[in-house]
Write an enzyme that holds these catalytic residues in place. Structure first.
Site, PDB file in Angstrom:
ATOM      1  CB  ILE A 125      -0.913  -0.153   1.048  1.00 37.15           C
ATOM      2  CG1 ILE A 125      -2.014  -1.440   1.048  1.00 37.15           C
ATOM      3  CG2 ILE A 125      -1.712   1.376   1.343  1.00 37.15           C
ATOM      4  CD1 ILE A 125      -2.862  -1.456   2.094  1.00 37.15           C
ATOM      5  CE1 TYR A 157       5.964   1.268   4.102  1.00 37.34           C
ATOM      6  CE2 TYR A 157       6.400  -1.192   4.511  1.00 37.34           C
ATOM      7  CZ  TYR A 157       6.543   0.293   4.694  1.00 37.34           C
ATOM      8  OH  TYR A 157       7.193   0.519   6.108  1.00 37.34           O
ATOM      9  CB  VAL A 178       5.310  -6.105   1.012  1.00 35.12           C
ATOM     10  CG1 VAL A 178       5.527  -4.738   1.473  1.00 35.12           C
ATOM     11  CG2 VAL A 178       5.563  -6.521  -0.397  1.00 35.12           C
ATOM     12  CG  ASP A 179       9.150  -4.545   5.476  1.00 32.85           C
ATOM     13  OD1 ASP A 179       8.502  -5.666   5.409  1.00 32.85           O
ATOM     14  OD2 ASP A 179       9.220  -3.883   6.279  1.00 32.85           O
ATOM     15  CD  GLU A 230       5.245  -7.794  16.345  1.00 36.46           C
ATOM     16  OE1 GLU A 230       5.552  -8.429  15.241  1.00 36.46           O
ATOM     17  OE2 GLU A 230       5.773  -7.108  17.159  1.00 36.46           O
TER      18      GLU A 230
HETATM   19  C1  2GW Z   1       3.672   2.778   6.322  1.00 31.73           C
HETATM   20  C2  2GW Z   1       4.212   3.608   7.506  1.00 31.73           C
HETATM   21  C3  2GW Z   1       4.971   3.061   8.507  1.00 31.73           C
HETATM   22  C4  2GW Z   1       4.610   1.554   8.723  1.00 31.73           C
HETATM   23  C5  2GW Z   1       4.026   1.143   7.797  1.00 31.73           C
HETATM   24  C6  2GW Z   1       3.590   1.535   6.589  1.00 31.73           C
HETATM   25  C7  2GW Z   1       2.935   0.652   5.421  1.00 31.73           C
HETATM   26  C8  2GW Z   1       3.011  -0.868   5.756  1.00 31.73           C
HETATM   27  C9  2GW Z   1       2.405   1.289   4.333  1.00 31.73           C
HETATM   28  O1  2GW Z   1       2.642   2.415   3.950  1.00 31.73           O
HETATM   29  N1  2GW Z   1       2.129   0.250   3.331  1.00 31.73           N
HETATM   30  C10 2GW Z   1       2.098  -0.915   3.524  1.00 31.73           C
HETATM   31  O2  2GW Z   1       1.692  -1.732   2.538  1.00 31.73           O
HETATM   32  N2  2GW Z   1       2.288  -1.478   4.816  1.00 31.73           N
HETATM   33  C11 2GW Z   1       2.290  -3.022   4.866  1.00 31.73           C
HETATM   34  O3  2GW Z   1       2.221  -3.120   6.349  1.00 31.73           O
HETATM   35  C12 2GW Z   1       3.465  -3.831   4.344  1.00 31.73           C
HETATM   36  O4  2GW Z   1       3.008  -4.932   3.792  1.00 31.73           O
HETATM   37  C13 2GW Z   1       4.499  -3.614   5.378  1.00 31.73           C
HETATM   38  O5  2GW Z   1       5.309  -4.916   5.203  1.00 31.73           O
HETATM   39  C14 2GW Z   1       3.440  -4.106   6.483  1.00 31.73           C
HETATM   40  C15 2GW Z   1       3.832  -3.796   8.085  1.00 31.73           C
HETATM   41  O6  2GW Z   1       4.649  -2.604   7.938  1.00 31.73           O
HETATM   42  P1  2GW Z   1       6.068  -2.482   8.312  1.00 31.73           P
HETATM   43  O7  2GW Z   1       6.911  -3.518   7.475  1.00 31.73           O
HETATM   44  O8  2GW Z   1       6.783  -1.255   7.742  1.00 31.73           O
HETATM   45  O9  2GW Z   1       6.365  -2.619   9.824  1.00 31.73           O
HETATM   46  P2  2GW Z   1       7.536  -3.557  10.657  1.00 31.73           P
HETATM   47  O10 2GW Z   1       8.662  -3.922   9.389  1.00 31.73           O
HETATM   48  O11 2GW Z   1       8.063  -2.728  11.748  1.00 31.73           O
HETATM   49  O12 2GW Z   1       6.764  -4.616  10.926  1.00 31.73           O
HETATM   50  C16 2GW Z   1       6.239  -5.097  12.279  1.00 31.73           C
HETATM   51  O13 2GW Z   1       5.318  -4.578  12.820  1.00 31.73           O
HETATM   52  C17 2GW Z   1       3.973  -4.126  12.382  1.00 31.73           C
HETATM   53  C18 2GW Z   1       3.048  -3.318  13.414  1.00 31.73           C
HETATM   54  O14 2GW Z   1       3.420  -2.054  13.435  1.00 31.73           O
HETATM   55  C19 2GW Z   1       3.542  -5.352  11.813  1.00 31.73           C
HETATM   56  O15 2GW Z   1       2.929  -6.272  12.871  1.00 31.73           O
HETATM   57  C20 2GW Z   1       4.365  -6.265  11.070  1.00 31.73           C
HETATM   58  O16 2GW Z   1       3.705  -7.359  10.763  1.00 31.73           O
HETATM   59  C21 2GW Z   1       5.482  -6.380  11.972  1.00 31.73           C
HETATM   60  O17 2GW Z   1       6.515  -7.450  10.784  1.00 31.73           O
HETATM   61 MN    MN Z   2       8.109  -5.261   7.843  1.00 34.36          MN
END
Ligand code: 2GW
Ligand code: MN
Length: 297
Positions: free
Chosen positions: A67, A70, A156-157, A247
């Site tokens: 989204i 990302y 996705v990251d 989470e």
């Molecule tokens: C945008 C701004 C800040 C954080 C996330 C996003 C965002 C996330 C976005 O603009 N678009 C999007 O598609 N995402 C989706 O949410 C994408 O699939 C991403 O991998 C997922 C989780 O965000 P992420 O990867 O930045 O967060 P992490 O790596 O700190 O993930 C952990 O914590 C999250 C809770 O905040 C979730 O539980 C996640 O599953 C955890 O791995």
């Molecule tokens: Mn992530």
């Protein structure tokens, strides 16, 4: 339906005998007190598992959210998944995005297809992350139940760096968070405010599970995501949001609905955590991201 397991019969196969008097791994816990396997390299035979799941003609849905900005992670994610994720099995990629036009064209191996599910991009990032539960819940009922047996839900990251196969599949599975597998329960970053639906007291908790890798049968994932979404909406009405969003709710759910299988941190690693000796492989890894740039509007 998974009822067809009752009819499964294996062919003659040649492989090393399992050693009754030897532990496959002595350095890590490989079974929970409720008899769920904890999947570590060296504890399973991929050939036996592949034979079973192939004969059952099992299909797997991999859900991923791309989204807003990302979307940039999607290409490498899918390309590495083609190399390493469920090779030889039937796979549907379910890409949830608000930017369907920016999804690259991929050439996929046979038996694999990519389905785009258009969703809205919530303004607040916390909302983007936590709303995944609601979107997976809805899609389970509308789409997944008619198309696949299991759902695997991931961030996705990330990139696939080694084989991930059917050894991860089970009715309900979670993954040990790479930052906490060695920690005592009071140090887990569970939600600690009693007002929240995600609250876990300091004297409870088995493991700290990662939000970025869970799954199970479609029916189970439907239940899990529904419960997590409901809990999150209750909190929202009371003006509270759990510390680690989805989470935190996932950890609460797994405390009282024990996973039937648990993946080791081999399945969700971050190179910032080094390379401890217990890791025999790393199959799914966080990719580097510039947090400020990728998360800004
Ligand atoms: C945008 C701004 C800040 C954080 C996330 C996003 C965002 C996330 C976005 O603009 N678009 C999007 O598609 N995402 C989706 O949410 C994408 O699939 C991403 O991998 C997922 C989780 O965000 P992420 O990867 O930045 O967060 P992490 O790596 O700190 O993930 C952990 O914590 C999250 C809770 O905040 C979730 O539980 C996640 O599953 C955890 O791995
Ligand atoms: Mn992530």
């Amino acid at each position: 339906d998974l009822d067809r397991w009752r009819e499964l019969q294996l062919p003659r196969m040649k492989y090393n005998q399992p050693a009754t008097l030897t532990q496959s791994r002595t350095d890590v816990l490989t079974l929970t007190p409720w008899f769920a396997p904890i999947v570590w390299e060296g504890t399973f035979n991929r050939d036996i598992l592949n034979e079973q799941f192939k004969r059952m003609n099992v299909s797997i849905g991999l859900t991923v959210f791309a989204i807003k900005k990302y979307i940039v992670f999607l290409q490498h994610f899918i390309e590495t998944a083609e190399m390493f994720f469920m090779v030889g099995h039937k796979v549907n990629y379910y890409v949830f995005t608000d930017r369907p036009n920016e999804v690259p064209k991929f050439t996929l191996a046979s038996g694999r297809r990519l389905v785009i599910i258009e969703v809205m991009g919530y303004k607040r990032w916390q909302e983007v992350s936590v709303r995944r539960m609601e979107m997976i819940h809805d899609a389970s009922r509308k789409t997944f139940i008619n198309e696949v047996d299991y759902i695997v839900s991931v961030d996705v990251d990330m990139e696939f760096t080694d084989f991930i196969g059917v050894e991860i599949l089970s009715e309900r599975f979670g993954t040990l968070h790479p930052g906490f597998y060695g920690s005592q329960r009071p140090h887990f970053t569970y939600e600690r405010r009693p007002q929240s639906e995600a609250y876990i007291p300091e004297d409870e908790g088995d493991f700290y599970y990662a939000g970025g890798f869970f799954g199970g049968s479609v029916r189970e994932v439907y239940q899990l995501t529904g419960q997590c979404h409901k809990a999150m909406m209750k909190d929202k009405d009371r003006g509270i949001e759990a510390i680690w969003q989805d989470e935190s709710y996932l950890n609460k759910y797994f405390l009282y609905h024990k996973p039937t299988k648990i993946l080791s941190p081999e399945y969700l690693w971050d190179n910032g955590m080094g390379s401890p000796a217990i890791l025999k492989k790393k199959c799914f890894r966080a990719v580097w991201k510039n947090h400020t740039a990728i998360r800004s509007k």
